[in-house]
Design a protein around this motif. Structure first.
Motif, PDB file in Angstrom:
ATOM      1  N   GLU A 282       0.838  -1.210   0.000  1.00  0.00           N
ATOM      2  CA  GLU A 282       0.000   0.000   0.000  1.00  0.00           C
ATOM      3  C   GLU A 282       0.874   1.261   0.000  1.00  0.00           C
ATOM      4  N   GLN A 283       0.350   2.308  -0.614  1.00  0.00           N
ATOM      5  CA  GLN A 283       1.076   3.574  -0.741  1.00  0.00           C
ATOM      6  C   GLN A 283       0.731   4.518   0.414  1.00  0.00           C
ATOM      7  N   PHE A 284       0.888   4.046   1.636  1.00  0.00           N
ATOM      8  CA  PHE A 284       0.627   4.902   2.790  1.00  0.00           C
ATOM      9  C   PHE A 284       1.754   5.918   2.932  1.00  0.00           C
ATOM     10  N   GLY A 285       1.381   7.134   3.377  1.00  0.00           N
ATOM     11  CA  GLY A 285       2.367   8.172   3.600  1.00  0.00           C
ATOM     12  C   GLY A 285       3.075   7.998   4.933  1.00  0.00           C
ATOM     13  N   LEU A 286       4.198   8.682   5.100  1.00  0.00           N
ATOM     14  CA  LEU A 286       5.012   8.599   6.309  1.00  0.00           C
ATOM     15  C   LEU A 286       5.298  10.000   6.810  1.00  0.00           C
ATOM     16  N   ALA A 287       5.087  10.186   8.109  1.00  0.00           N
ATOM     17  CA  ALA A 287       5.438  11.442   8.778  1.00  0.00           C
ATOM     18  C   ALA A 287       6.346  11.104   9.951  1.00  0.00           C
ATOM     19  N   LEU A 288       7.481  11.777  10.050  1.00  0.00           N
ATOM     20  CA  LEU A 288       8.434  11.560  11.129  1.00  0.00           C
ATOM     21  C   LEU A 288       8.314  12.691  12.144  1.00  0.00           C
ATOM     22  N   SER A 289       8.045  12.316  13.399  1.00  0.00           N
ATOM     23  CA  SER A 289       8.004  13.311  14.477  1.00  0.00           C
ATOM     24  C   SER A 289       9.446  13.641  14.844  1.00  0.00           C
ATOM     25  N   LEU A 290       9.952  14.729  14.274  1.00  0.00           N
ATOM     26  CA  LEU A 290      11.362  15.066  14.432  1.00  0.00           C
ATOM     27  C   LEU A 290      11.586  15.881  15.703  1.00  0.00           C
ATOM     28  N   HIS A 291      11.047  17.099  15.748  1.00  0.00           N
ATOM     29  CA  HIS A 291      11.016  17.962  16.939  1.00  0.00           C
ATOM     30  C   HIS A 291      12.397  18.361  17.438  1.00  0.00           C
ATOM     31  N   GLY A 292      13.410  18.003  16.711  1.00  0.00           N
ATOM     32  CA  GLY A 292      14.770  18.422  17.046  1.00  0.00           C
ATOM     33  C   GLY A 292      15.689  18.057  15.909  1.00  0.00           C
ATOM     34  N   ALA A 293      16.494  19.027  15.440  1.00  0.00           N
ATOM     35  CA  ALA A 293      17.356  18.787  14.281  1.00  0.00           C
ATOM     36  C   ALA A 293      18.708  18.242  14.664  1.00  0.00           C
ATOM     37  N   THR A 294      19.029  18.192  15.947  1.00  0.00           N
ATOM     38  CA  THR A 294      20.284  17.615  16.420  1.00  0.00           C
ATOM     39  C   THR A 294      19.963  16.574  17.488  1.00  0.00           C
ATOM     40  N   ASP A 295      20.894  15.637  17.678  1.00  0.00           N
ATOM     41  CA  ASP A 295      20.680  14.597  18.690  1.00  0.00           C
ATOM     42  C   ASP A 295      20.568  15.182  20.090  1.00  0.00           C
ATOM     43  N   GLU A 296      21.295  16.235  20.347  1.00  0.00           N
ATOM     44  CA  GLU A 296      21.258  16.837  21.684  1.00  0.00           C
ATOM     45  C   GLU A 296      19.880  17.384  22.003  1.00  0.00           C
ATOM     46  N   VAL A 297      19.298  18.141  21.089  1.00  0.00           N
ATOM     47  CA  VAL A 297      17.966  18.713  21.322  1.00  0.00           C
ATOM     48  C   VAL A 297      16.905  17.631  21.287  1.00  0.00           C
ATOM     49  N   ARG A 298      17.040  16.681  20.372  1.00  0.00           N
ATOM     50  CA  ARG A 298      16.007  15.648  20.248  1.00  0.00           C
ATOM     51  C   ARG A 298      16.002  14.715  21.460  1.00  0.00           C
ATOM     52  N   GLU A 299      17.162  14.389  21.999  1.00  0.00           N
ATOM     53  CA  GLU A 299      17.191  13.542  23.193  1.00  0.00           C
ATOM     54  C   GLU A 299      16.569  14.235  24.389  1.00  0.00           C
ATOM     55  N   ARG A 300      16.675  15.541  24.445  1.00  0.00           N
ATOM     56  CA  ARG A 300      16.057  16.288  25.536  1.00  0.00           C
ATOM     57  C   ARG A 300      14.544  16.174  25.494  1.00  0.00           C
ATOM     58  N   LEU A 301      13.981  16.067  24.316  1.00  0.00           N
ATOM     59  CA  LEU A 301      12.529  15.995  24.167  1.00  0.00           C
ATOM     60  C   LEU A 301      12.011  14.582  23.986  1.00  0.00           C
ATOM     61  N   MET A 302      12.803  13.702  23.354  1.00  0.00           N
ATOM     62  CA  MET A 302      12.324  12.373  22.974  1.00  0.00           C
ATOM     63  C   MET A 302      13.343  11.320  23.400  1.00  0.00           C
ATOM     64  N   PRO A 303      13.068  10.569  24.473  1.00  0.00           N
ATOM     65  CA  PRO A 303      14.023   9.528  24.916  1.00  0.00           C
ATOM     66  C   PRO A 303      14.279   8.451  23.881  1.00  0.00           C
ATOM     67  N   VAL A 304      13.372   8.251  22.909  1.00  0.00           N
ATOM     68  CA  VAL A 304      13.575   7.214  21.906  1.00  0.00           C
ATOM     69  C   VAL A 304      14.795   7.513  21.038  1.00  0.00           C
ATOM     70  N   ASN A 305      15.277   8.747  21.048  1.00  0.00           N
ATOM     71  CA  ASN A 305      16.441   9.095  20.240  1.00  0.00           C
ATOM     72  C   ASN A 305      17.699   8.388  20.733  1.00  0.00           C
ATOM     73  N   ARG A 306      17.709   7.960  22.006  1.00  0.00           N
ATOM     74  CA  ARG A 306      18.869   7.203  22.483  1.00  0.00           C
ATOM     75  C   ARG A 306      18.931   5.836  21.826  1.00  0.00           C
ATOM     76  N   ARG A 307      17.776   5.253  21.552  1.00  0.00           N
ATOM     77  CA  ARG A 307      17.728   3.935  20.905  1.00  0.00           C
ATOM     78  C   ARG A 307      17.920   4.059  19.398  1.00  0.00           C
ATOM     79  N   TYR A 308      17.257   5.023  18.810  1.00  0.00           N
ATOM     80  CA  TYR A 308      17.352   5.234  17.366  1.00  0.00           C
ATOM     81  C   TYR A 308      17.762   6.687  17.122  1.00  0.00           C
TER      82      TYR A 308
END
Length: 542
Positions: free
Chosen positions: A350-376
């Protein structure tokens, strides 16, 4: 001894034995004469001979065969073979075994005791499957096993997804006997509206009660021009996939109370059908089966790709022409960045679309907001998105929530533009909706416009979502948390908020049908005797 008699002797007893005088000898009887006759010579028979007597003294027709008695081999007995003294020696007291130990009594093995937690989960598991959790092939196979013709599958699909029936008795052209058998094996659960909040920009937020009493949210919002690649006349529904969330994004209200469970396919599908029934009740003049929702974004409560199999089954039902009839290109799945599931989604037909919840352009900022960034981390997530892009060729959306003094600085502009250019993605800027109990705030409108202009200056396709539900509890999970607290303080009531005001009504129970559902009962398309087979469903949309 005074009583001793002299001159009397007993054989075998010495004369000087003190009791010899009192022991009488046992009289010896002469042997009795033998009654057996002499055996006659072979070939001659004695005249007047009679057959031998039987074992009871009564004569038999045939002479008794002179054979030794049969005995079980090796079993000791009175007349059996000589015993081995070593084997028949009685055991010593230290060697004796209790009778119960020689032959243990039979005992039925005890049933394992289920731990309390597992026993509670087994009791909470529903005994029957909801009919809306079945796809067309499964429904067709079940009806075929029941001995029903093939067109019954199409009839049921029309009642479930076109007429949006909520009760078995509404399916008037389905035989009553079949309805009774289906009701015994399957359920037809509906989502009960607890709260419906209206917004001044026509955004609506629905709080639903599931069959087990849990609460989830859906948001109905009109899209800005080009916000999701469609025109402004499109209406989008944001759908939940889990009760709670396990990934604990710092700015999100969905995971404040943790993760409870995944939604079943029918609970995802029913969010769309329940909103359509509500819309039909608000506009009685609409033709039967008229559809409101054009687009779906799977970015409500929970992480969609953590409920991958149930989500894909529900989306295929909503995408199929016999089901929801929503094109696959109008369905967008959002994720916080589960790289293995992104690669798995890229392999789906199926041609489902994909949206990535980014919320931070660097690992430092993204880890502060999203703990999953440590895993991925960002490198692995963007690599998975690149594989999706090469496999699908579909536009990827980067969701970016603007939070004051966290990720709205100009230092995030260049790395965000680099990621967007690398993935040929579009950036969707979303001003933060305040959540009670969290310290984050949305930036000012001037800061939002400055961030937007800086990305546009670097050639990035970017949109800014303006005022969608800011005056209601539109943040994911916020309305649910607030309502749960209110219901805990005042059990038995629920606030039903409409655009015209607020009215307190009793909270619907599991067996009640909400007013919206009752008012949207589908019309009777055919009489019960009409059983003409409709056409087979076409292939799924893409």
């Amino acid at each position: 001894m005074s009583g001793k008699r002299k001159g009397h002797s007993v054989p075998g007893v010495p004369p000087n034995h003190p009791f010899a005088a009192f022991i009488r000898p046992k009289p010896v009887r002469p042997p009795a004469p033998s009654k057996k006759r002499a055996k006659a010579p072979a070939g001659k028979k004695e005249a007047g001979a009679k057959p031998a007597a039987g074992p009871t003294g009564r004569g038999f027709a045939k002479a008794r065969t002179q054979q030794p008695p049969r005995r079980r081999p090796g079993r000791p007995g009175k007349r059996g073979p000589a015993r081995d003294p070593e084997r028949t020696r009685p055991p010593a007291s230290s060697e004796r075994v209790r009778p119960s130990a020689r032959r243990p009594a039979f005992r039925r093995p005890a049933r394992p005791v289920r731990p309390p937690a597992r026993r509670a989960r087994a009791a909470a598991k529903p005994a029957r499957v909801d009919l809306r959790s079945l796809d067309y092939a499964e429904l067709h196979q079940i009806l075929s096993d029941m001995g029903e013709p093939a067109f019954r599958t199409v009839q049921l699909a029309i009642w479930l997804y076109k007429q949006r029936a909520t009760r078995w008795d509404q399916m008037t052209n389905v035989p009553q006997n079949l309805r009774r058998r289906l009701a015994g094996r399957f359920t037809l659960h509906t989502l009960e509206p607890v709260t419906i909040q209206g917004s001044t920009d026509t955004t609506r937020k629905f709080l639903w009660r599931l069959p087990d009493g849990a609460l989830i949210e859906s948001v109905l919002l009109p899209a800005n021009p080009a916000a999701y690649g469609e025109g402004s006349d499109r209406v989008t529904l944001c759908v939940s996939t889990q009760v709670g969330c396990a990934y604990g994004c710092r700015f999100c209200a969905s995971g404040l109370n943790g993760w409870r469970r995944n939604l079943e396919p029918f609970e995802i599908v029913e969010q769309v059908l329940a909103v359509e029934r509500w819309h039909a009740a608000q506009h009685p003049g609409l033709p039967p089966g008229a559809r409101l929702i054009d687009n779906l974004v799977i970015m409500g409560m929970g992480e969609p790709l953590a409920n991958y199999d149930r989500l894909l089954k529900a989306l295929r039902i909503l995408n199929a022409p016999w089901g929801g009839g929503i094109g696959a290109r109008r369905i967008t799945i959002s994720t916080c960045g589960l790289a293995p599931e992104i690669r798995r989604l890229a392999a789906e037909p199926e041609q489902f679309g994909l949206a990535l919840s980014l919320h931070g352009a660097t690992d430092e900022v993204r880890e502060r907001l999203m703990p999953v960034n440590r895993r991925y981390p960002l490198a692995e997530v963007t690599a998975a998105c690149r594989e999706y892009l090469e496999s699908r060729g579909r536009l990827i959306t980067l969701e970016y929530i603007l939070i004051k003094d966290v990720n709205d600085g100009l230092d995030q502009i260049e790395p965000l533009a680099r990621i967007a250019r690398d993935l040929r993605a579009k950036v969707n800027l979303i001003p933060y909706n305040h959540v009670d109990g969290l310290p984050w705030e949305r930036p000012s409108e001037e800061a939002q416009e400055a961030f937007l202009a800086a990305l546009e200056a670097r050639g990035v396709r970017v949109t800014l979502r303006r005022e969608k539900g800011h005056d209601i509890d539109a943040a994911c999970g916020q309305l649910r948390l607030r309502t749960e607290a209110e219901l805990a303080a005042k059990p038995g009531t629920a606030e039903v908020a409409e655009a015209g005001g607020t009215a307190a009504t009793p909270a619907p129970g599991p067996a009640q049908v909400p007013p919206e559902t009752e008012a949207s009962a589908p019309p009777e398309p055919a009489a019960e005797g009409d059983e003409s087979p409709p056409s087979q469903p076409p292939a799924d949309h893409d």
